[in-house]
Design a protein around this motif. Structure first.
Motif, PDB file in Angstrom:
ATOM      1  N   ALA A  99      39.697  -9.049 -62.006  1.00 20.41           N
ATOM      2  CA  ALA A  99      40.442  -7.909 -61.466  1.00 20.41           C
ATOM      3  C   ALA A  99      41.726  -8.455 -60.871  1.00 20.41           C
ATOM      4  O   ALA A  99      41.734  -9.541 -60.281  1.00 20.41           O
ATOM      5  N   THR A 100      42.813  -7.711 -61.021  1.00 17.91           N
ATOM      6  CA  THR A 100      44.115  -8.194 -60.560  1.00 17.91           C
ATOM      7  C   THR A 100      44.728  -7.232 -59.556  1.00 17.91           C
ATOM      8  O   THR A 100      44.355  -6.064 -59.481  1.00 17.91           O
ATOM      9  N   PHE A 101      45.692  -7.748 -58.794  1.00 20.53           N
ATOM     10  CA  PHE A 101      46.419  -6.923 -57.838  1.00 20.53           C
ATOM     11  C   PHE A 101      47.879  -7.378 -57.789  1.00 20.53           C
ATOM     12  O   PHE A 101      48.215  -8.330 -57.089  1.00 20.53           O
ATOM     13  N   PHE A 111      38.656 -13.869 -60.535  1.00 22.76           N
ATOM     14  CA  PHE A 111      38.002 -14.036 -61.828  1.00 22.76           C
ATOM     15  C   PHE A 111      36.779 -14.931 -61.665  1.00 22.76           C
ATOM     16  O   PHE A 111      36.697 -15.734 -60.726  1.00 22.76           O
ATOM     17  N   GLY A 112      35.813 -14.762 -62.572  1.00 23.01           N
ATOM     18  CA  GLY A 112      34.639 -15.595 -62.451  1.00 23.01           C
ATOM     19  C   GLY A 112      33.596 -15.331 -63.519  1.00 23.01           C
ATOM     20  O   GLY A 112      33.825 -14.605 -64.486  1.00 23.01           O
ATOM     21  N   THR A 139      36.696  -6.238 -57.480  1.00 25.89           N
ATOM     22  CA  THR A 139      37.897  -6.136 -56.656  1.00 25.89           C
ATOM     23  C   THR A 139      38.787  -7.341 -56.951  1.00 25.89           C
ATOM     24  O   THR A 139      38.353  -8.319 -57.570  1.00 25.89           O
ATOM     25  N   ALA A 140      40.013  -7.275 -56.491  1.00 17.88           N
ATOM     26  CA  ALA A 140      40.927  -8.404 -56.664  1.00 17.88           C
ATOM     27  C   ALA A 140      40.686  -9.499 -55.636  1.00 17.88           C
ATOM     28  O   ALA A 140      41.419 -10.486 -55.605  1.00 17.88           O
ATOM     29  N   GLY A 141      39.651  -9.346 -54.813  1.00 12.85           N
ATOM     30  CA  GLY A 141      39.278 -10.390 -53.862  1.00 12.85           C
ATOM     31  C   GLY A 141      39.842 -10.151 -52.481  1.00 12.85           C
ATOM     32  O   GLY A 141      40.950  -9.631 -52.322  1.00 12.85           O
ATOM     33  N   ASP A 142      39.070 -10.525 -51.474  1.00 15.95           N
ATOM     34  CA  ASP A 142      39.508 -10.353 -50.089  1.00 15.95           C
ATOM     35  C   ASP A 142      40.590 -11.367 -49.711  1.00 15.95           C
ATOM     36  O   ASP A 142      41.667 -11.012 -49.266  1.00 15.95           O
ATOM     37  N   ALA A 143      40.256 -12.644 -49.849  1.00 16.43           N
ATOM     38  CA  ALA A 143      41.160 -13.713 -49.420  1.00 16.43           C
ATOM     39  C   ALA A 143      41.291 -14.728 -50.549  1.00 16.43           C
ATOM     40  O   ALA A 143      40.288 -15.127 -51.150  1.00 16.43           O
ATOM     41  N   PRO A 144      42.503 -15.171 -50.855  1.00 12.47           N
ATOM     42  CA  PRO A 144      42.679 -16.142 -51.933  1.00 12.47           C
ATOM     43  C   PRO A 144      42.037 -17.485 -51.604  1.00 12.47           C
ATOM     44  O   PRO A 144      42.015 -17.927 -50.454  1.00 12.47           O
TER      45      PRO A 144
END
Length: 626
Positions: free
Chosen positions: A53-55, A79-80, A86-91
Motif C-alpha cells: 500500500a502506498t501514500f 510492503f511485505g 495501510t501505508a504503515g504507521d512509521a517508516p
C-alpha cells in the motif's frame, strides 16, 4: 566516502528476526522526483509478488522555493509477505534527499529506524533554509536512529559524466541513483525499470542511458560499499494470493475502469464532463484514454458547465458522469438539484480533500459527508456510497452506475485524496461474474387521446427514460415541480408534498437492493464495535485485528452505503455495548448514526490532512474497553 552512525551493532542487525513487512519513505524537494521514484519502486515491489500500500504526500504549491520545508514531497510504501492494508504507521527507512526532507519527516521514523541522507545537499545554505543551526548529520541529534550519509549528488554526477549532460540535467538523475540503491536493499529486479526508462525517453536515448547508468550505479554502490550491518540486502517473500492476473492500481485508475465497466453492464455510452481540480483530475486523464469503450470526455470551462453537460448527456440517453473535489462539488450543487428534480441518472464523484474553501488541496480528509447527504437546497436526497480502498473503487463505481440507472437518480460516489493517489495490488476481475443491468428506454407511444407522461413510474418508483427524438414521445422535463400523475408543471401544495415524498421514498427504496450490512471482523454483537467508512478501512481493520489477538471483544463494521443505510444496520449497532466512529472530520458519520438510530456513537476524529495510524485506533479501543 560513506559514513554510518548507529547504536545497533552489526551483529544485532544481522541476527534480527526477518520482518513480514517494511515501510520505506522517499522524501525530497518537489523537483527531486520522489513521486516518480516511489511509483517505480512500487512497480518493482508488485512484480516481486509482495502485497503493498502506498501514500503519496506532496505540497500544494506548484513549485515551492527549492530546499524549503513547505516544498518537500514524500512517497511512502508499506510492503511485505503478509496482508498489507495501510501505508504503515512509521517508516522503517527514510531516504532524505536534503535537510528540509529530513526535518519534516524524521519525526515519523520509528526509533532505531534507518536514515539514508544525501550529504551533498547538506551545505550551509540548505541547512539555513530548513531551519537547522548545525548539521544534523554531524551533531548527534539523530542518535536514536541509524544514520548513513554519503554524497548521492556527486556519485550521480560521476555515474552520468560519460553522457555529456549539463550539471543541472545530470543531477535530475539522482532519484534513479537512489532507486537503484533501494532496489538493491530489497532484492528487486532492475530490468523492468530499465525498460520503462527506455520507453519514456525513446526520443532522447541519451537521457535514457544516463538514467539507467545512475540506476545501475546506485545498485552497484549497495553491492560494493562496506557501510555496516544496518545497510544490508533484505529479501521479503511474496505474499499469499489467489491465482489470477494482478496489477497495481490507484483509486483514480480503478474508479475510471469501474465507471466504464458499469456503463458496459448497463449497455450505455458514457459521457464524462469534468473540470480540473486536485485530487480529482486524474479521473479525466484516465477516462480520456478509453475512447474505444464508448467513452466521451469533455473538459469544460468551469464546474457548473461540467455537470450541466453531463446532465444533458443523460437526458440524451448516455450515462452522464462528472467529478470534482469539495469546492467544485459546492459549485455543482444547484445542478445536482436539477438532476434530482428531473430524475436523470448521473454519477457524481467527489474525491475529498482538506477544507473548507481551497483548504488543503493535496491532503486527505473525509469532511464532505454532510455535503453529500444533505448539501442541497430543498428536500433533495440522493444515494451516497463510499469506496474503502483503491481496488474497492472499481466495484463502488459499478454499484453507483447500477443505482443511478435502475432508480433514475443522481448518485454521489465518495473517495478521498488518499484513495485517489494511493496504489495497491488489484486482482483483475472476471467480468463474466458481474450481473448485467441493461437499461430499457421507454418507446411505447401513449394511447390515442393521452399525452406522454415522462414521470410514469415502475415498481422501483423510477420514472421512464425517454430518448429525445423517439417517435410520438416528445416530452418536457425541467426544474419546476411536476404533477405526480401527468408530468405537467404543477405548483399545488398537495402535489409538491406528494412528489417530494415520492423522490425521497424512491431513494430510500435503494436499500431494498443492497446487501445487509456485514461485520468485517469480529462478531455481530459484543462489547465494542468500531464503525468506519471510506479510507479508514485499513487502519481500523488492522487495529481491530491486533486488539482481538490480545483477547479484546471488539469488532469492525465498515459502511459502503452511506445513504440510504443498510436496513439491518440499526439492529446490528444496537447489539454492541459501545460504538466508536473514527473519521477524518469532526464527526459527521457519528452524527448521522445518532440521528438515524438514536445510538450512543462516540467520535474519534482526526483532521490533520494525514490518514489514521493503526496505533491511534488501537489506543481508542483500549481506552473504551479499559
Amino acid at each position: 566516502m560513506a559514513t554510518a552512525t548507529h547504536l545497533v551493532t552489526p551483529e544485532d542487525a544481522q541476527t534480527a528476526a526477518p520482518l513480514e513487512s517494511v515501510v520505506v519513505r522517499f522524501a525530497g524537494d518537489s523537483g527531486d522526483g520522489m513521486q516518480l521514484t516511489g511509483g517505480q519502486f512500487t512497480l518493482s515491489t508488485a512484480l516481486a509478488g509482495n502485497d503493498l500500500a502506498t501514500f503519496p504526500d506532496f505540497p500544494a504549491e506548484i513549485r515551492a522555493p527549492q530546499g524549503t520545508t513547505f516544498g518537500v514531497s514524500a512517497f511512502q510504501i508499506n510492503f511485505g509477505s503478509a496482508a498489507i492494508e495501510t501505508a504503515g504507521d512509521a517508516p522503517d527507512v527514510l531516504i532524505a534527499m536534503n535537510p528540509a526532507a529530513l526535518k519534516t519527516n524524521v519525526g515519523s521514523l520509528k526509533p532505531g529506524g534507518l536514515v539514508i541522507a544525501d550529504e551533498g545537499e547538506f551545505g550551509a545554505r540548505n541547512l539555513a533554509k530548513a531551519g537547522y543551526e548545525s548539521n544534523p548529520l554531524e551533531d548527534g541529534s539523530l542518535a536514536k536512529w541509524q544514520l548513513i550519509h554519503f554524497n548521492i549528488s556527486q556519485l550521480t554526477l560521476d555515474a552520468v559524466k560519460p553522457f555529456g549532460l549539463g550539471n543541472k540535467e545530470a543531477l535530475r538523475c539522482k532519484n534513479m541513483w537512489t532507486l537503484g540503491l533501494a532496489l538493491w536493499m530489497f532484492d528487486r529486479e532492475r530490468q523492468p525499470i530499465e525498460d520503462w526508462l527506455t520507453a519514456k525517453f525513446a526520443k532522447a536515448p541519451e537521457l535514457a542511458e544516463a538514467n539507467i547508468a545512475a540506476l545501475n550505479a546506485g545498485h552497484a554502490y549497495g553491492e560494493t560499499a562496506e557501510i555496516g550491518g544496518q545497510l544490508h540486502q533484505q529479501h521479503l517473500d511474496p505474499a499469499p494470493a489467489e491465482p489470477g492476473l494482478y496489477r497495481t492500481v490507484t483509486g483514480a485508475e480503478s474508479l475510471s475502469l469501474g465507471l466504464v465497466a458499469g456503463a458496459q453492464l448497463a449497455g450505455l455510452p458514457m459521457f464524462f464532463g469534468g473540470y480540473p481540480i486536485t485530487p480529482a483530475s486524474a479521473i479525466l486523464h484516465h477516462l480520456s484514454r478509453l475512447k474505444e469503450y464508448g467513452v466521451t470526455t469533455f473538459q469544460a470551462e468551469d464546474e457548473i458547465a461540467a455537470i450541466g453537460s453531463a446532465i444533458g448527456a443523460s437526458f440524451a440517453g448516455s450515462l452522464g458522469v462528472t467529478s470534482s473535489s469539495g469546492p467544485g462539488i459546492a459549485l455543482k450543487t444547484e445542478a445536482m438539484g436539477l438532476a434530482i428534480m428531473t430524475e436523470l441518472p448521473l454519477v457524481i464523484v467527489n474525491s475529498q480533500r482538506g477544507g473548507p474553501s481551497t483548504g488543503l488541496p493535496t491532503k486527505t480528509e473525509q469532511s464532505d459527508l454532510y455535503q453529500a447527504v444533505y448539501g442541497r437546497n430543498g428536500d433533495a436526497p440522493m444515494p451516497v456510497i463510499a469506496a474503502r480502498s483503491p481496488a474497492d473503487a472499481f466495484d463502488c463505481a459499478i454499484e453507483a452506475v447500477r443505482i443511478a440507472t435502475q432508480y433514475m437518480t443522481p448518485v454521489m460516489l465518495l473517495t478521498d485524496g488518499y484513495i485517489a493517489n494511493a496504489a495497491e495490488p488489484w486482482k483483475v476481475p472476471d467480468m463474466g461474474g458481474y450481473e448485467p443491468f441493461p437499461v430499457r428506454f421507454h418507446d411505447e407511444a401513449p394511447a390515442e387521446g393521452e399525452s406522454v407522461n415522462p414521470y410514469a413510474r415502475d415498481e422501483k418508483r423510477a420514472r421512464v427514460w425517454i430518448k429525445p427524438g423517439t417517435p410520438s414521445l416528445m416530452h418536457r422535463i425541467g426544474g419546476i415541480e411536476k404533477n405526480v400523475g401527468t408530468g405537467h408543471i404543477d405548483y399545488a401544495p398537495e402535489n409538491h408534498q406528494a412528489m417530494t415524498e415520492m423522490r425521497a421514498n424512491k431513494v430510500l427504496g435503494v436499500a431494498d437492493s443492497i446487501a445487509p450490512q456485514d461485520v468485517c471482523l469480529g462478531e455481530p454483537g459484543g462489547k465494542l464495535v468500531v464503525v468506519g467508512w471510506g479510507s479508514t478501512y485499513g487502519p481500523i481493520h488492522q487495529a481491530v485485528r491486533r486488539a482481538r489477538r490480545r483477547g479484546l471483544d471488539v469488532s469492525h463494521v465498515h459502511l459502503r452505503h452511506i445513504w440510504p443505510l443498510p436496513k439491518n444496520l440499526g439492529d446490528l449497532l444496537r447489539s454492541y455495548d459501545q460504538i466508536i466512529v473514527p473519521e477524518m472530520n469532526t464527526g459527521q458519520l457519528k452524527t448521522l448514526l445518532r440521528d438515524q438510530y438514536l445510538v450512543d456513537a462516540r467520535p474519534l476524529n482526526k483532521i490533520s490532512g494525514q490518514p489514521f495510524k493503526i496505533a491511534e485506533i488501537e489506543a481508542a479501543i483500549e481506552e473504551a474497553l479499559s
